[in-house]
Design a protein around this motif. Structure first.
Motif, PDB file in Angstrom:
ATOM      1  N   ARG A  91      -5.993  -6.654  -0.411  1.00 48.15           N
ATOM      2  CA  ARG A  91      -6.603  -5.324  -0.312  1.00 48.15           C
ATOM      3  C   ARG A  91      -5.695  -4.244  -0.886  1.00 48.15           C
ATOM      4  O   ARG A  91      -6.008  -3.061  -0.797  1.00 48.15           O
ATOM      5  CB  ARG A  91      -6.911  -5.018   1.153  1.00 48.15           C
ATOM      6  CG  ARG A  91      -7.890  -5.990   1.788  1.00 48.15           C
ATOM      7  CD  ARG A  91      -7.891  -5.859   3.302  1.00 48.15           C
ATOM      8  NE  ARG A  91      -8.176  -4.498   3.720  1.00 48.15           N
ATOM      9  CZ  ARG A  91      -7.717  -3.966   4.854  1.00 48.15           C
ATOM     10  NH1 ARG A  91      -6.926  -4.658   5.644  1.00 48.15           N
ATOM     11  NH2 ARG A  91      -8.033  -2.732   5.187  1.00 48.15           N
ATOM     12  N   GLY A 106      -8.280  -1.064  -1.393  1.00 48.30           N
ATOM     13  CA  GLY A 106      -8.452   0.234  -0.748  1.00 48.30           C
ATOM     14  C   GLY A 106      -7.255   1.132  -0.930  1.00 48.30           C
ATOM     15  O   GLY A 106      -7.348   2.354  -0.819  1.00 48.30           O
ATOM     16  N   ASP A 134      -7.260   8.475   4.381  1.00 48.59           N
ATOM     17  CA  ASP A 134      -8.084   7.779   3.394  1.00 48.59           C
ATOM     18  C   ASP A 134      -8.311   8.675   2.180  1.00 48.59           C
ATOM     19  O   ASP A 134      -8.681   9.848   2.309  1.00 48.59           O
ATOM     20  CB  ASP A 134      -9.444   7.411   4.000  1.00 48.59           C
ATOM     21  CG  ASP A 134      -9.346   6.293   5.019  1.00 48.59           C
ATOM     22  OD1 ASP A 134      -8.308   5.620   5.058  1.00 48.59           O
ATOM     23  OD2 ASP A 134     -10.318   6.105   5.772  1.00 48.59           O
ATOM     24  N   ASP A 142      -5.971   0.937   8.020  1.00 45.42           N
ATOM     25  CA  ASP A 142      -7.310   0.980   8.616  1.00 45.42           C
ATOM     26  C   ASP A 142      -7.247   0.654  10.110  1.00 45.42           C
ATOM     27  O   ASP A 142      -8.091  -0.077  10.638  1.00 45.42           O
ATOM     28  CB  ASP A 142      -8.261   0.017   7.900  1.00 45.42           C
ATOM     29  CG  ASP A 142      -8.611   0.488   6.498  1.00 45.42           C
ATOM     30  OD1 ASP A 142      -8.507   1.703   6.238  1.00 45.42           O
ATOM     31  OD2 ASP A 142      -8.972  -0.355   5.661  1.00 45.42           O
ATOM     32  N   TYR A 143      -6.232   1.167  10.768  1.00 42.57           N
ATOM     33  CA  TYR A 143      -6.050   1.032  12.217  1.00 42.57           C
ATOM     34  C   TYR A 143      -5.765  -0.405  12.658  1.00 42.57           C
ATOM     35  O   TYR A 143      -5.852  -0.718  13.842  1.00 42.57           O
ATOM     36  CB  TYR A 143      -7.269   1.578  12.973  1.00 42.57           C
ATOM     37  CG  TYR A 143      -7.606   2.988  12.589  1.00 42.57           C
ATOM     38  CD1 TYR A 143      -6.835   4.061  13.044  1.00 42.57           C
ATOM     39  CD2 TYR A 143      -8.680   3.257  11.739  1.00 42.57           C
ATOM     40  CE1 TYR A 143      -7.135   5.362  12.680  1.00 42.57           C
ATOM     41  CE2 TYR A 143      -8.987   4.561  11.369  1.00 42.57           C
ATOM     42  CZ  TYR A 143      -8.208   5.607  11.844  1.00 42.57           C
ATOM     43  OH  TYR A 143      -8.505   6.893  11.477  1.00 42.57           O
TER      44      TYR A 143
END
Length: 225
Positions: free
Chosen positions: A70, A146, A20, A55-56
């Protein structure tokens, strides 16, 4: 992940993990698979083998629409709509659907962030190449992504303007808390990031983290122009 096209293996067992908030540059010669990486991460293409997680959460066909909202994508050729004003170009991705924010207010905020609030009513033809790329960047951020993907974002710009665009992308990454993944042939752009991942014939041949004052040019053989 592996991606094959007729007569070509674009990516061959690439395993890449990005944290991230990282800024990662993907480099390599033409045809090495750089753009394919971005297209797969952005949900514009699908791997033949392997999986992509953001994000997993594994990216699947059922999740593509939500995933794409996103992700922000900045292209080398800007892709602005010539008949629309700067403001309307930034608004274009969110006009067809309902959103939970004030579209115009966010678009103007983003134009301010890229230094073009005063040109909101201008047409793309009235802007320089660097200004058009700034508009394209603002447009890519309208959904508060993101992850920001940038495919050769300085490829059509002179070196000074390209430097400004990279500085802008890195500052926006900090401002909005994004992860930045870009492709580039330019070594000066690459060393501005946190990491350089070098591809050759669809495989990762180097993955180097950049430290302050670190001279990676010689260690990443072939990076120098």
């Amino acid at each position: 992940m592996t991606r094959r096209y007729p007569g070509l293996v674009a990516l061959d067992g690439v395993d890449l993990e990005i944290g991230d908030g990282e800024a990662v540059a993907v480099t390599g010669p033409s045809g090495s698979g750089k753009s394919t990486v971005l297209h797969l991460v952005g949900g514009m293409d699908r791997p033949d083998e392997g999986a992509i997680e953001v994000d997993y959460v594994e990216l699947t066909a059922r999740r593509l629409d939500a995933h794409r909202r996103r992700i922000g994508f900045v292209f080398q050729r800007f892709h602005l709509l010539p008949a629309l004003t700067v403001l309307d170009n930034v608004l274009a991705p969110v006009l067809p659907r309902r959103v939970d924010f004030d579209r115009r207010a966010r678009a103007m905020e983003l134009l301010g962030a890229v230094g073009l609030a005063a040109r909101a009513d201008a047409l793309p033809s009235e802007l320089s190449g660097g200004q058009q790329q700034r508009v394209a960047t603002a447009r890519a951020l309208i959904n508060r992504p993101g992850v920001l993907l940038a495919d050769e974002p300085t490829g059509n710009l002179d070196s000074a303007t390209g430097r400004e665009i990279i500085d802008l992308l890195l500052s926006l990454r900090e401002r909005y808390g994004m992860t930045l993944l870009l492709t580039t042939h330019d070594p000066e752009v690459a060393v501005s990031c946190d990491r350089i991942v070098r591809l050759h014939d669809g495989r990762i041949v180097a993955d180097e983290r950049i430290a302050p004052d670190d001279d990676v040019f010689d260690r990443l053989g072939g990076l120098r122009p």
